[in-house]
Design a protein around this motif. Structure first.
Motif, PDB file in Angstrom:
ATOM      1  N   LYS A 241       0.828  -1.193   0.000  1.00 15.55           N
ATOM      2  CA  LYS A 241       0.000   0.000   0.000  1.00 15.55           C
ATOM      3  C   LYS A 241       0.871   1.254   0.000  1.00 15.55           C
ATOM      4  O   LYS A 241       0.626   2.211  -0.760  1.00 15.55           O
ATOM      5  CB  LYS A 241      -0.921  -0.006   1.213  1.00 15.55           C
ATOM      6  N   LEU A 242       1.906   1.253   0.833  1.00 17.82           N
ATOM      7  CA  LEU A 242       2.820   2.396   0.889  1.00 17.82           C
ATOM      8  C   LEU A 242       3.550   2.566  -0.428  1.00 17.82           C
ATOM      9  O   LEU A 242       3.751   3.688  -0.911  1.00 17.82           O
ATOM     10  CB  LEU A 242       3.820   2.206   2.033  1.00 17.82           C
ATOM     11  N   LEU A 243       3.944   1.434  -1.038  1.00 21.95           N
ATOM     12  CA  LEU A 243       4.638   1.500  -2.323  1.00 21.95           C
ATOM     13  C   LEU A 243       3.723   2.076  -3.400  1.00 21.95           C
ATOM     14  O   LEU A 243       4.139   2.936  -4.195  1.00 21.95           O
ATOM     15  CB  LEU A 243       5.114   0.105  -2.727  1.00 21.95           C
ATOM     16  N   LYS A 249       2.040   9.106  -6.074  1.00 22.49           N
ATOM     17  CA  LYS A 249       2.482  10.473  -5.781  1.00 22.49           C
ATOM     18  C   LYS A 249       3.405  11.001  -6.883  1.00 22.49           C
ATOM     19  O   LYS A 249       3.250  12.128  -7.374  1.00 22.49           O
ATOM     20  CB  LYS A 249       3.201  10.487  -4.434  1.00 22.49           C
ATOM     21  N   LYS A 250       4.338  10.166  -7.312  1.00 19.28           N
ATOM     22  CA  LYS A 250       5.292  10.583  -8.336  1.00 19.28           C
ATOM     23  C   LYS A 250       4.624  10.700  -9.700  1.00 19.28           C
ATOM     24  O   LYS A 250       4.935  11.612 -10.479  1.00 19.28           O
ATOM     25  CB  LYS A 250       6.461   9.602  -8.387  1.00 19.28           C
ATOM     26  N   ALA A 255       2.024  14.281 -13.963  1.00 15.57           N
ATOM     27  CA  ALA A 255       0.791  14.728 -14.607  1.00 15.57           C
ATOM     28  C   ALA A 255       0.570  16.221 -14.399  1.00 15.57           C
ATOM     29  O   ALA A 255       0.169  16.956 -15.318  1.00 15.57           O
ATOM     30  CB  ALA A 255      -0.390  13.935 -14.057  1.00 15.57           C
ATOM     31  N   VAL A 256       0.820  16.680 -13.183  1.00 15.72           N
ATOM     32  CA  VAL A 256       0.650  18.113 -12.886  1.00 15.72           C
ATOM     33  C   VAL A 256       1.581  18.948 -13.762  1.00 15.72           C
ATOM     34  O   VAL A 256       1.173  19.964 -14.352  1.00 15.72           O
ATOM     35  CB  VAL A 256       0.907  18.380 -11.392  1.00 15.72           C
ATOM     36  N   GLU A 274      -7.349  15.269 -15.810  1.00 17.60           N
ATOM     37  CA  GLU A 274      -6.700  14.924 -14.550  1.00 17.60           C
ATOM     38  C   GLU A 274      -6.168  13.497 -14.660  1.00 17.60           C
ATOM     39  O   GLU A 274      -6.656  12.688 -15.449  1.00 17.60           O
ATOM     40  CB  GLU A 274      -7.658  15.043 -13.359  1.00 17.60           C
ATOM     41  N   ALA A 275      -5.175  13.185 -13.889  1.00 15.93           N
ATOM     42  CA  ALA A 275      -4.558  11.847 -13.912  1.00 15.93           C
ATOM     43  C   ALA A 275      -5.179  10.975 -12.834  1.00 15.93           C
ATOM     44  O   ALA A 275      -5.414  11.423 -11.714  1.00 15.93           O
ATOM     45  CB  ALA A 275      -3.056  11.951 -13.707  1.00 15.93           C
TER      46      ALA A 275
END
Length: 599
Positions: A241-243, A249-250, A255-256, A274-275
């Motif tokens: 889940k953390l991975l 996040k990256k 995308a931003v 939006e991604a």
């Protein structure tokens, strides 16, 4: 449950009805196109095995493709089933068993249809209560109450809420139901509950077909490994889940940045995008495993025989896993031509491994057209398939034929002798001893079927040796390349002529045995009454009697007398007469030893 009989009609090359009895270990043997694979497919289709299903072209062109029938009979039935909430009953109490006490289920398919072909299924039973041809098993609770009222049956306290109790009350107290044969449709309406209960205990069917590519990416190969991957991943859920969050996040940052650049060109379009993660991460699919040797040779580059052995092992592992997941159901392994691409030694090893599976509680049904495998199997488990002049498939078994007749049919049809038919070499001094052993073993086998009948039992080959030939055969171990245990049987004679040879054989470590008779000669075991009936001669026989010498004069000489005694008199003796002359049960002891050596 275990499958005990299958009946097939109008399926592929079988017009039928063809009936095949199924044991814990069963081998279908016959030439190509004899119907072996058809039987396996029919059972696989009936039991919903993976990789096989009924298709529009499966109807027999010489039969009725509108009515493809597969009937299976099962025993080892569950002690109890639940048809009404938590109220237990049994298949016997519901009177849905056949005359033999088995569960008999028929599925009928219309193979003239296109698309998915779903069968009409029903339980064939005897002694089932019916009225106007109708069973009560398919009725709902409200309908059963109405039937009870219409039949004048007053339901007692506790009966009106349980269908099994209402059915029993109607049958026992209405006087309108008689017992007889019935076909109860299953799979829909209220009878679906019955089918759901039955289906939970049907054997899990695992089909391994011969015409496959055999790679480590086959479902059977990836199945057990996939389970291992899932179990490993289940213990890493938090880390995964953390991975996933870090990856997201990256990706979102990329995308931003992309949309910022797009906004300078077309702000409206950038604001509309939006991604997001296209689909949920499937961690299992990211892990693809393969098997390779320590030298780095992948399974796909190994020989076809090695690939099939490995894949069969995967197949067994997957079947066992599914069995445990579904309540320890028995497994029925349907294995097509396990000998394919295998060395004879591997064939024998694999056959023995499959027999071990059946000994452990599951069932194995295999097909073969290799006569060599027949020698590894008990004839009772062999079903020999063949076709008559009209192309109609029929089956022969050790119950329908004599053992020698069945074995000869296999030999004649397959065109060669099984390479492992003989299990034990029996060495005696001459042809008269061969005649004696075959005759007395036949008589004692009739008295005790556990003793082998050496006149027809293909597991044994009796070799007549003599004098110098016998001595050289033993001292030089001339039969060693046959890799069969030897059983040597010699007359004690007066001086123990072959005592050295007996000692030599018994010192071997290959399972061979040698014995000398307690009595002086083989003829010393003959009963005087049998001699009297055949030769009209009165004679007294004891353990040291030289019967041949006593009778030679006036009866054609020693050679003629010895032949007549061994061939005719020994065949005349009853089991009681054999035992009377053989108080130590030597002969029975020889035969018991031989039976053990042939196991």
């Amino acid at each position: 449950m275990k499958l005990r009989r299958v009946e097939i009609e109008n399926f592929r090359g079988i017009v039928g009805p063809l009936i095949v009895e199924i044991d814990d270990f069963t081998a279908l043997i016959g030439r190509n196109e004899a119907g072996k694979s058809t039987i396996l497919s029919a059972i696989g289709i009936f039991l919903d095995a993976e990789g096989v299903k009924m298709e529009s072209g499966d109807g027999c062109v010489n039969g009725d493709p509108n009515r493809v029938r597969i009937t299976c009979e099962f025993d080892q039935l569950p002690d109890a089933i639940v048809l009404d909430d938590s109220f237990p009953t049994s298949l016997e109490d519901e009177s849905v068993l056949s005359k033999s006490g088995r569960l008999r289920i028929t599925k009928v398919y219309n193979c003239t249809k296109t698309g998915a072909i779903n069968p009409d299924a029903f339980v064939e039973c005897t002694n089932h209560p019916v009225a106007d041809g109708q069973s009560l098993l398919a009725e709902t609770l409200p309908k059963l109450r109405k039937i009870a009222k219409a039949c004048g049956v007053e339901l007692e306290i506790g009966e009106a809420t349980v269908k099994a109790k209402i059915r029993r009350a109607i049958v026992e107290r209405s006087g309108k139901y008689t017992r007889g044969d019935a076909n109860i449709a299953i799979g829909n309406n209220e009878s679906k509950t019955l089918w759901d209960q039955i289906a939970k205990d049907l054997p899990l069917c695992a089909l391994f077909q011969s015409d496959r590519s055999s790679t480590d990416q086959d479902p059977e190969a990836q199945g057990p490994i996939g389970v291992a991957v899932e179990r490993a991943l289940s213990g890493l859920e938090e880390e995964l889940k953390l991975l996933a969050e870090e990856v997201d996040k990256k990706v979102q940052q990329v995308a931003v940045d992309t949309l910022d650049e797009l906004r300078e060109i077309n702000a409206d379009l950038a604001d509309d995008l939006e991604a997001s993660l296209k689909e949920k991460l499937k961690w299992k699919g990211l892990f693809k495993y393969t098997l390779h040797s320590k030298a780095g040779v992948p399974m796909g580059k190994r020989g076809s025989g090695v690939r099939r052995l490995i894949l069969l092992s995967f197949f067994k592992a997957e079947a066992k896993r599914k069995s445990k997941e579904k309540g320890e159901r028995s497994v029925l392994y349907l294995i097509e031509e396990p000998e394919t691409a295998q060395h004879p030694d591997h064939q024998r090893m694999l056959t023995r491994a499959l027999k071990d599976i059946s000994d452990a509680g599951d069932q194995v049904l295999l097909t073969t057209h290799a006569p060599g495998l027949a020698g590894e199997l008990n004839l009772d488990c062999i079903r020999f398939l063949d076709k008559d002049d009209d192309g109609v498939v029929f089956v022969k078994t050790s119950q329908s034929e004599t053992e020698s007749g069945l074995f000869q049919a296999i030999v004649d049809r397959l065109g060669m002798l099984p390479d492992s038919g003989v299990k034990v070499l029996i060495c005696v001094e001459g042809w008269n001893d061969v005649n004696f052993l075959e005759n007395v073993s036949r008589t004692l086998h009739e008295d005790d079927p556990c003793l082998p009948d050496l006149s027809v039992d293909h597991r044994f080959s009796i070799l007549p040796l003599k004098g110098g030939n016998l001595i050289h055969t033993v001292q030089l171990n001339l039969f060693r390349n046959f890799r069969k245990p030897e059983f040597h049987l010699y007359d004690r004679d007066e001086n123990g002529t072959y005592q050295d040879e007996v000692n030599t054989i018994n010192e071997r470590t290959d399972g061979s045995r040698a014995v000398e008779t307690i009595k002086r000669y083989m003829e010393s075991y003959l009963h005087p009454d049998a001699i009297s009936r055949i030769m009209d001669i009165k004679i007294v026989i004891d353990d040291e009697s030289d019967v041949v010498a006593q009778m030679s004069q006036g009866n054609g000489g020693a050679k003629a007398v010895k032949k007549k005694l061994s061939k005719e008199v020994s065949a005349e003796m009853t089991a009681e007469e054999i035992d009377e002359r053989d108080g130590n049960e030597e002969i029975r002891g020889w035969l018991r030893t031989l039976a053990t050596m042939a196991e």
